[in-house]
Design a protein around this motif. Structure first.
Motif, short mmCIF file in Angstrom:
data_model
loop_
_atom_site.label_atom_id
_atom_site.label_comp_id
_atom_site.label_asym_id
_atom_site.label_seq_id
_atom_site.Cartn_x
_atom_site.Cartn_y
_atom_site.Cartn_z
N ARG A 193 0.92 -1.22 0.04
CA ARG A 193 -0.03 -0.02 0.04
C ARG A 193 0.87 1.33 0.01
O ARG A 193 1.80 1.20 0.92
CB ARG A 193 -0.85 0.09 1.15
N LYS A 194 0.70 2.14 -0.94
CA LYS A 194 1.73 3.14 -0.96
C LYS A 194 1.34 4.29 0.10
O LYS A 194 -0.07 4.50 0.62
CB LYS A 194 1.17 3.90 -2.49
N HIS A 195 2.38 4.81 0.69
CA HIS A 195 2.09 5.71 1.83
C HIS A 195 1.49 6.90 1.18
O HIS A 195 1.81 7.33 0.36
CB HIS A 195 3.54 6.02 2.48
N ARG A 196 0.52 7.46 2.17
CA ARG A 196 -0.31 8.40 1.85
C ARG A 196 0.77 9.80 1.60
O ARG A 196 0.37 10.52 0.75
CB ARG A 196 -1.26 8.79 2.88
N ASP A 197 1.57 10.09 2.22
CA ASP A 197 2.51 11.12 2.31
C ASP A 197 3.97 10.86 1.23
O ASP A 197 4.54 12.08 1.33
CB ASP A 197 3.07 11.68 3.62
N ALA A 199 4.95 8.83 -2.12
CA ALA A 199 4.83 7.80 -3.15
C ALA A 199 5.81 6.72 -3.18
O ALA A 199 5.71 5.87 -3.83
CB ALA A 199 4.58 8.55 -4.53
N ASP A 200 7.08 6.88 -2.67
CA ASP A 200 8.12 6.06 -2.69
C ASP A 200 8.30 5.19 -1.67
O ASP A 200 9.36 4.57 -1.31
CB ASP A 200 9.58 6.77 -2.89
N THR A 201 7.54 5.27 -0.54
CA THR A 201 7.22 4.46 0.61
C THR A 201 6.06 3.59 0.68
O THR A 201 4.72 4.04 0.10
CB THR A 201 7.44 5.30 1.83
N PHE A 202 6.17 2.41 0.87
CA PHE A 202 5.00 1.53 1.00
C PHE A 202 4.89 0.75 2.48
O PHE A 202 5.92 0.47 3.06
CB PHE A 202 5.23 0.42 0.08
N THR A 203 3.62 0.50 2.82
CA THR A 203 3.33 -0.40 3.80
C THR A 203 3.01 -1.86 3.30
O THR A 203 2.40 -2.02 2.30
CB THR A 203 2.00 0.01 4.53
N VAL A 204 3.70 -2.69 3.92
CA VAL A 204 3.72 -4.15 3.50
C VAL A 204 2.44 -4.69 4.30
O VAL A 204 2.37 -4.89 5.59
CB VAL A 204 4.82 -5.09 3.80
N SER A 205 1.35 -5.01 3.63
CA SER A 205 0.28 -5.68 4.05
C SER A 205 0.30 -6.92 5.08
O SER A 205 1.05 -7.95 4.52
CB SER A 205 -1.15 -5.75 3.15
#
Length: 261
Positions: A193-197, A199-205
């Protein structure tokens, strides 16, 4: 052994203060359960024997890749409450209900057996070589982190492919494109999931830990090792697939629990 407790005076003497008078005459609050009593039909011709919430839970299990207590707590509560009857209804369609309580994740998967009459309800969603490699590494990454909220940057994702670079893809620009396509695919599968703030950081579900079981990881690792040893480019190679519902409407949003994610 006697515990000495400070008891409010009105309880100790058996008297009831005036402000509580008449409370005993109020109807008792009943906890919601699987027997919700008479139900109002949702539509003309509705003959369902299940409570509305069980029906909605069933519909969402069939049309979402998974239900998460984190993202849709109400749906998760209904799945947990009605899980036995949901298992039965899903079994009638040759589907299994998978619930991972510690992650609060529920999803359905197709049961396999030999029958000329059986029909596949869920489609098989193919993933390409680089998608599978990324899914494999993310599952390992999440398990090693042992944290509920794991962040990973785009740069770190590219670094996960360091073992592939020199042996498979010598065209680095094309190599980077394949990794970016894999990132897009795993976003589509809701593993990233792309981090809201940023675009180059993601949360691994955390759902990846539920879907990517030990046996799946072992199988993907074996195929990955074969892929590395073969020296193929992986352009159109399909090494794994994941089960997903047929109802994937790109116009749906995740603002409401009734919508697709």
């Amino acid at each position: 052994m006697t515990n000495n407790l400070d008891v409010p005076e009105h309880l100790d003497t058996g008297t009831t203060p005036d402000e509580f008078a008449g409370f005993d005459d109020l109807p008792a609050v009943q906890k919601a359960g699987t027997d919700d009593g008479p139900r109002v039909p949702r539509f003309d011709g509705d003959v369902s024997a299940l409570p509305d919430r069980a029906c909605w839970a069933l519909q969402n299990l069939l049309t979402r890749r998974y239900i998460s207590g984190e993202r849709t707590p109400q749906l998760w509560a209904w799945v947990a409450e009605y899980q036995e009857v949901l298992r039965s209804r899903l079994s009638e369609l040759d589907l299994r209900l998978r619930i991972v309580d510690e992650l609060e994740v529920a999803f359905v998967e197709q049961a396999g057996y030999d029958s000329r009459w059986g029909r596949r309800i869920l489609k098989r969603e193919t993933i390409q070589t680089y998608d599978a490699i990324l899914a494999l590494h993310l599952a390992k990454y999440l398990r090693a982190a042992r944290d509920e909220h794991v962040l990973i940057t785009r740069e770190e994702i590219h670094e996960l492919f360091a073992g592939v670079t020199n042996t498979i893809d010598r065209d680095l620009a094309q190599f980077d494109k394949r990794i970016e396509r894999a990132i897009d695919k795993l976003e589509e599968l809701e593993f990233l999931r792309k981090h809201r703030d940023d675009a180059d950081t993601f949360t691994v579900s955390p759902v990846i830990s539920a879907v990517m079981t030990a046996s799946v990881i072992t199988d993907l690792q074996r195929q990955f090792d074969q892929f590395i040893g073969s020296g193929e480019t992986g352009d159109d190679e399909t090494v794994a697939s994941t089960t997903a519902s047929d109802d994937d409407d790109p116009d749906d949003s995740d603002d409401d629990e009734g919508d697709e994610w």
